[in-house]
Design a protein around this motif. Structure first.
Motif, PDB file in Angstrom:
ATOM      1  N   MET A   1       0.800  -1.408  -0.294  1.00 26.55           N
ATOM      2  CA  MET A   1      -0.180  -0.501  -0.244  1.00 26.55           C
ATOM      3  C   MET A   1       0.650   1.202   0.044  1.00 26.55           C
ATOM      4  O   MET A   1       1.443   1.743   0.814  1.00 26.55           O
ATOM      5  CB  MET A   1      -0.714  -0.022   1.583  1.00 26.55           C
ATOM      6  N   ALA A   2       0.445   2.148  -0.928  1.00 25.92           N
ATOM      7  CA  ALA A   2       1.849   3.180  -1.046  1.00 25.92           C
ATOM      8  C   ALA A   2       0.955   4.500   0.200  1.00 25.92           C
ATOM      9  O   ALA A   2       0.273   4.155   0.747  1.00 25.92           O
ATOM     10  CB  ALA A   2       1.035   3.950  -2.072  1.00 25.92           C
ATOM     11  N   GLU A   3       1.913   4.971   0.170  1.00 18.49           N
ATOM     12  CA  GLU A   3       1.360   5.743   1.190  1.00 18.49           C
ATOM     13  C   GLU A   3      -0.122   6.956   0.863  1.00 18.49           C
ATOM     14  O   GLU A   3      -1.041   6.919  -0.276  1.00 18.49           O
ATOM     15  CB  GLU A   3       2.222   7.845   0.858  1.00 18.49           C
ATOM     16  N   SER A   4      -0.365   7.389   1.572  1.00 17.79           N
ATOM     17  CA  SER A   4      -2.387   7.819   1.900  1.00 17.79           C
ATOM     18  C   SER A   4      -1.602   9.005   0.970  1.00 17.79           C
ATOM     19  O   SER A   4      -1.035   9.740   1.295  1.00 17.79           O
ATOM     20  CB  SER A   4      -2.179   8.651   3.623  1.00 17.79           C
ATOM     21  N   ILE A   5      -3.254   9.073   0.358  1.00 18.96           N
ATOM     22  CA  ILE A   5      -3.265  10.174  -0.899  1.00 18.96           C
ATOM     23  C   ILE A   5      -4.191  11.013  -0.096  1.00 18.96           C
ATOM     24  O   ILE A   5      -5.532  11.008  -0.355  1.00 18.96           O
ATOM     25  CB  ILE A   5      -3.202  10.321  -2.032  1.00 18.96           C
ATOM     26  N   SER A  12      -9.757  10.263   4.437  1.00 18.91           N
ATOM     27  CA  SER A  12      -9.039   9.394   3.320  1.00 18.91           C
ATOM     28  C   SER A  12      -8.636   8.031   5.206  1.00 18.91           C
ATOM     29  O   SER A  12      -8.665   8.422   5.998  1.00 18.91           O
ATOM     30  CB  SER A  12      -7.948  10.541   3.390  1.00 18.91           C
ATOM     31  N   SER A  13      -7.926   6.847   3.983  1.00 19.40           N
ATOM     32  CA  SER A  13      -7.865   5.494   5.437  1.00 19.40           C
ATOM     33  C   SER A  13      -6.563   6.168   6.165  1.00 19.40           C
ATOM     34  O   SER A  13      -5.367   6.581   5.946  1.00 19.40           O
ATOM     35  CB  SER A  13      -7.168   5.456   4.467  1.00 19.40           C
ATOM     36  N   LEU A  14      -6.769   5.385   7.330  1.00 23.04           N
ATOM     37  CA  LEU A  14      -5.335   5.595   8.352  1.00 23.04           C
ATOM     38  C   LEU A  14      -4.181   4.458   8.380  1.00 23.04           C
ATOM     39  O   LEU A  14      -3.241   4.627   9.098  1.00 23.04           O
ATOM     40  CB  LEU A  14      -5.957   5.127   9.532  1.00 23.04           C
ATOM     41  N   HIS A  15      -4.754   3.594   6.601  1.00 24.33           N
ATOM     42  CA  HIS A  15      -3.516   2.501   6.719  1.00 24.33           C
ATOM     43  C   HIS A  15      -2.634   2.751   5.524  1.00 24.33           C
ATOM     44  O   HIS A  15      -2.738   1.720   5.626  1.00 24.33           O
ATOM     45  CB  HIS A  15      -4.672   1.435   6.566  1.00 24.33           C
ATOM     46  N   GLY A  16      -3.079   3.896   4.946  1.00 16.50           N
ATOM     47  CA  GLY A  16      -2.613   3.478   3.747  1.00 16.50           C
ATOM     48  C   GLY A  16      -3.404   3.769   2.516  1.00 16.50           C
ATOM     49  O   GLY A  16      -4.624   2.923   2.915  1.00 16.50           O
ATOM     50  N   HIS A  17      -3.121   3.412   1.560  1.00 17.44           N
ATOM     51  CA  HIS A  17      -4.349   3.638   0.251  1.00 17.44           C
ATOM     52  C   HIS A  17      -3.539   2.131  -1.320  1.00 17.44           C
ATOM     53  O   HIS A  17      -1.893   1.598  -0.942  1.00 17.44           O
ATOM     54  CB  HIS A  17      -4.564   5.287  -0.729  1.00 17.44           C
ATOM     55  N   TRP A  18      -3.997   2.213  -1.619  1.00 13.18           N
ATOM     56  CA  TRP A  18      -3.460   1.045  -2.971  1.00 13.18           C
ATOM     57  C   TRP A  18      -2.245   1.981  -3.422  1.00 13.18           C
ATOM     58  O   TRP A  18      -3.587   2.895  -4.387  1.00 13.18           O
ATOM     59  CB  TRP A  18      -4.249   0.090  -3.281  1.00 13.18           C
ATOM     60  N   SER A  19      -1.549   1.010  -4.275  1.00 12.05           N
ATOM     61  CA  SER A  19      -0.567   2.037  -5.197  1.00 12.05           C
ATOM     62  C   SER A  19      -1.746   2.205  -6.498  1.00 12.05           C
ATOM     63  O   SER A  19      -1.672   3.648  -6.925  1.00 12.05           O
ATOM     64  CB  SER A  19       0.375   1.434  -5.387  1.00 12.05           C
ATOM     65  N   SER A  20      -2.084   1.957  -6.871  1.00  9.35           N
ATOM     66  CA  SER A  20      -3.131   1.918  -8.277  1.00  9.35           C
ATOM     67  C   SER A  20      -4.287   0.889  -8.253  1.00  9.35           C
ATOM     68  O   SER A  20      -4.690  -0.212  -7.051  1.00  9.35           O
ATOM     69  CB  SER A  20      -2.277   1.452  -9.297  1.00  9.35           C
ATOM     70  N   PRO A 252      -8.060   4.420  -4.260  1.00 12.16           N
ATOM     71  CA  PRO A 252      -8.174   5.385  -4.470  1.00 12.16           C
ATOM     72  C   PRO A 252      -9.443   5.897  -5.086  1.00 12.16           C
ATOM     73  O   PRO A 252     -10.165   5.430  -5.430  1.00 12.16           O
ATOM     74  CB  PRO A 252      -6.410   5.359  -5.661  1.00 12.16           C
ATOM     75  N   GLN A 253      -9.388   7.043  -4.833  1.00  6.39           N
ATOM     76  CA  GLN A 253     -10.406   7.461  -4.985  1.00  6.39           C
ATOM     77  C   GLN A 253     -10.835   7.568  -6.855  1.00  6.39           C
ATOM     78  O   GLN A 253     -12.324   7.917  -7.288  1.00  6.39           O
ATOM     79  CB  GLN A 253     -10.447   9.568  -4.774  1.00  6.39           C
ATOM     80  N   GLU A 254      -9.813   7.593  -7.482  1.00  2.00           N
ATOM     81  CA  GLU A 254     -10.912   7.366  -8.794  1.00  2.00           C
ATOM     82  C   GLU A 254     -10.258   6.460  -9.327  1.00  2.00           C
ATOM     83  O   GLU A 254     -11.226   6.471 -10.724  1.00  2.00           O
ATOM     84  CB  GLU A 254      -9.323   8.622  -9.814  1.00  2.00           C
ATOM     85  N   ALA A 255     -10.195   5.525  -9.154  1.00  4.47           N
ATOM     86  CA  ALA A 255     -10.661   4.066  -9.551  1.00  4.47           C
ATOM     87  C   ALA A 255     -11.956   3.637  -9.790  1.00  4.47           C
ATOM     88  O   ALA A 255     -12.809   3.916  -8.617  1.00  4.47           O
ATOM     89  CB  ALA A 255     -10.345   3.179  -8.602  1.00  4.47           C
ATOM     90  N   SER A 256     -12.538   2.842 -11.133  1.00  9.30           N
ATOM     91  CA  SER A 256     -13.785   2.287 -11.351  1.00  9.30           C
ATOM     92  C   SER A 256     -14.511   1.338  -9.678  1.00  9.30           C
ATOM     93  O   SER A 256     -13.752   0.463 -10.673  1.00  9.30           O
ATOM     94  CB  SER A 256     -14.683   1.929 -12.204  1.00  9.30           C
ATOM     95  N   ILE A 257     -15.166   1.137  -9.531  1.00  6.50           N
ATOM     96  CA  ILE A 257     -15.722   0.550  -7.833  1.00  6.50           C
ATOM     97  C   ILE A 257     -17.129  -0.404  -9.571  1.00  6.50           C
ATOM     98  O   ILE A 257     -15.827  -1.761  -9.416  1.00  6.50           O
ATOM     99  CB  ILE A 257     -16.653   0.750  -7.136  1.00  6.50           C
ATOM    100  N   ALA A 258     -17.211   0.037 -10.327  1.00  7.44           N
ATOM    101  CA  ALA A 258     -17.748  -1.212 -11.466  1.00  7.44           C
ATOM    102  C   ALA A 258     -17.634  -1.979 -12.378  1.00  7.44           C
ATOM    103  O   ALA A 258     -17.729  -3.210 -12.329  1.00  7.44           O
ATOM    104  CB  ALA A 258     -19.267  -0.617 -12.213  1.00  7.44           C
ATOM    105  N   GLN A 259     -15.747  -2.121 -13.189  1.00  2.23           N
ATOM    106  CA  GLN A 259     -15.736  -2.307 -13.573  1.00  2.23           C
ATOM    107  C   GLN A 259     -14.511  -3.368 -12.431  1.00  2.23           C
ATOM    108  O   GLN A 259     -13.986  -4.231 -12.800  1.00  2.23           O
ATOM    109  CB  GLN A 259     -14.219  -0.935 -14.503  1.00  2.23           C
ATOM    110  N   THR A 260     -13.501  -2.754 -11.579  1.00  2.00           N
ATOM    111  CA  THR A 260     -12.976  -3.510 -10.583  1.00  2.00           C
ATOM    112  C   THR A 260     -13.734  -5.184 -10.227  1.00  2.00           C
ATOM    113  O   THR A 260     -13.504  -6.204 -10.248  1.00  2.00           O
ATOM    114  CB  THR A 260     -12.780  -3.196  -9.783  1.00  2.00           C
TER     115      THR A 260
END
Ligand code: PFF
Length: 457
Positions: A1-5, A12-20, A252-260
């Motif tokens: 997990m990358a640094e929190s953005i 924002s999450s307390l544990h950092g975010h996925w990098s992509s 991350p905020q910009e990722a598409s939930i449906a596609q994923t």
């Protein structure tokens, strides 16, 4: 997990975010694909008579599992906390109702119970890695391999030791926050299954296997069977207990939930079907019983490895991959509890992981004993594992899922859910909203009512 953005006014999450987005897809696929696909799906399809069960399972995946997976990711990302806190905070924010945190708590408990038996079965796969490496399956017949499996699970010292090892590795990885890198096993699972599929096609009973899996015999349909098919859909997709919600908190905020979600559901379902296509031809070619139960893959796959050229190496590889796939699922089974303890009890991640791990490890011995042959524990035989599985897959996960759909579809206001879910593609949102508001909750309730015999004349 990358640094929190940082993302504006959003939490924002307390544990950092996925990098992509790809890292997130791999993590959710890692959670979904596991023993549920390779071990549980074939044996459940076998016990429940094949085709009709498979068809109902596929229906549940599509109209119940997929929308709930999207709802969980959406809620998780909106709340950005552990599932208990997220449901509580959002419930309060959206409707002034804090009791929703209890749904998260039920998920935490489901995770404990599931992992307690999951780890025991994962232990079996680790043990079978060594049996394959020692070439124990070479040229053995079905009866010998079945007897060997029976003797193996009957010994609680040995299965308990493998369960202990598996839990120790799981706890260490959760404590360290490791997830990346492990998911490669899931990607290698598909080529490994394709090699086995080649063997199954040549087994002489491929047609019988396909027919068993895909020709629905509706006389086999019963309330209990439909509930089992729905439970399997929840279990295999890891939905209904907050595991995916916990992962969604790091998306991350910009990722598409449906596609994923669609990508994960497709991968998970194809792997289960592939496993079925491998197992049943072997069952029929060797005169085995499709309704064998939880030992099914441990009695069929060794037959294939024993006959394939290079079967020892290949068998070792296969069981290692399966153990890794189980590991990525086990990590996700612990995540809601661990994130909850870290956030609410202010404990460190390693301490939380160890506490959660010890409770689950101890609980696991009930499953160990329920497969064992110890005289003093005969009364546990078969029953406890079945009850744990039934309680979680058929009751807790669907109930959790039902409450999550009600929350996402009725309690959260349309603005916040459409804001999270692909605001650009209106029809995706509308389809999801319809499924989540009406179809999925009604389906779960009907299946429950049907199982307790309400619709029987
Ligand atoms: N989906 C996993 C499997 O099919 O093996 C099992 C599982 C993982 C169930 C995580 C539930 C969960 F939250």
């Amino acid at each position: 997990m990358a640094e929190s953005i940082a993302n504006g006014e959003r939490r924002s999450s307390l544990h950092g975010h996925w990098s992509s987005r790809v890292a997130f897809i791999l993590a959710v696929t890692g959670s979904a694909v596991g023993l549920g696909n390779i071990w549980k799906f074939p044996y459940m399809a076998g016990v429940n008579g094949g085709g009709a069960f498979v068809l109902i399972y596929l229906g549940c995946v599509l109209i119940v599992g997929l929308p709930i997976m999207m709802a969980e990711i959406m809620i998780g990302r909106r709340g950005r906390r552990n599932p208990v806190a997220t449901m509580q905070i959002l419930g309060e924010e959206e409707a002034g109702q804090t009791a929703w945190g209890l749904v998260g708590l039920m998920g935490v408990m489901a995770g404990f119970i599931i992992l307690s038996f999951y780890s025991v079965i994962a232990g079996w796969t680790v043990a079978y890695t060594f049996k394959a490496a020692a070439n124990e399956f070479a040229q053995q017949d079905a009866a010998t391999l079945s007897a060997a499996f029976g003797a193996f699970v009957a010994n609680p010292l040995i299965t308990g030791a493998w369960h202990t090892l598996f839990m120790a590795v799981t706890v260490s990885l959760v404590a360290l926050g490791v997830e990346r890198g492990l998911e490669k096993a899931v990607r290698l699972m598909v080529p490994a299954l394709l090699v086995l599929l080649g063997y199954a096609i040549n087994s002489g009973s491929f047609g019988a296997g396909v027919e068993f899996l895909f020709r629905p015999d509706f006389s086999k349909v019963s309330g209990a069977m439909v509930l089992a098919a729905m439970g399997q859909a929840f279990f295999t997709l890891s939905v209904g207990m907050g595991a995916i919600m916990a992962y969604g908190a790091y998306l991350p905020q910009e990722a598409s939930i449906a596609q994923t979600s669609i990508a994960v559901v497709l991968a998970d379902t194809s792997i289960a079907i592939l496993a079925g296509l491998v197992i049943f031809p072997i069952v029929f070619a060797n005169g085995l019983d499709p309704a064998e139960g939880p030992g099914l893959i441990f009695q069929t796959l060794p037959l294939a490895f024993g006959q394939l050229p290079g079967g020892s190496v290949f068998g070792t590889l296969f069981f290692v991959l399966l153990a890794f796939a189980a590991l990525t699922s086990a990590i996700s089974l612990m995540e809601p509890a661990v994130a909850w303890m870290v956030e609410s009890r202010r404990l460190s991640r390693p301490v939380s992981a160890v506490i959660v791990g010890i409770i689950i490890w101890l609980l696991g011995f009930l499953t160990v004993l329920s497969f064992s042959n110890l005289k003093d524990f005969k009364f546990l035989k078969g029953t406890l594992f079945d009850n744990f599985d039934y309680l979680t897959s058929n009751l807790m996960l669907p109930l959790g899922g039902l409450l999550i759909t009600v929350f996402a579809g009725w309690v959260m206001c349309g603005n916040s859910s459409s804001d999270e879910l692909d605001p650009a593609a209106g029809y995706v949102y509308r389809t999801w909203h319809f499924l989540t508001r009406y179809v999925a909750p009604v389906a779960v309730v009907l299946v429950f009512l049907n199982a307790i015999g309400v619709f029987e004349p």
